[in-house]
Design a protein around this motif. Sequence first.
Motif: not given
Length: 240
Positions: A83-103
Amino acid sequence: APETVQAVRQVLAAGGAPESLALPVATALGEGAADRLRADPWQLLHIAGVRPEQADGFARALLGAESRPDDERRGRAFTVWLLEQAALAGHTSLEAPALTAALAQRGVPDADAALQSALAEGEALVFQDALEEPGAPAPTPEADGDEEETGEERPVRVLVGLERYALAEESLADGLARLINSAPGEHGPAEGWERAAAAARGSAGELIRAVSGHGLVLHTGSEAARAEPARLLAGARALG
């Protein structure tokens, strides 16, 4: 405190991590930083520049056989890091499926469980964002009431974000709402704004008319567009 930094330095040395991280770790984790880091080595990911594989190596050095890919502490830390990396790229939130896929890509065996653990510990927050169906009319308060009566629910997407970004966005949204709802008439008579717009002409005049009628205006453009706000300010100054 110097003693806190020294204690953190000893933990870092035991895990083979650079001692130069002692001050950032002590600052990020606060009082009892050394004990917190020893109990949860993946807390090292709170430090900018530390990668997941480096945190894994640090955890293996400190925990030995107790360091496992399915460790809840690892899953929570990786969730926050993503989530921190996404925020650095300009995304202050991620869709849950995208986050679990990244995990899962980061080697977290049960990504769903890792996300739920992070939510349960308050390290991340979950939101629901209503999806607009193509061609559907904009929702109204009456329509919302009808949905409650009929039991029909609008489709939503589940978003996950960090609390500080959520609070910042909420504060920004409140401020923008106040600007949008402000009364344009308080900023000078309409006739005066129209005279200023007519004198400016072209796109500068259009900008002046937009500002006179709206509490919030987004102005975009290249280098040439910089002159238009200057004309707007000159017109506003003339109106007092």
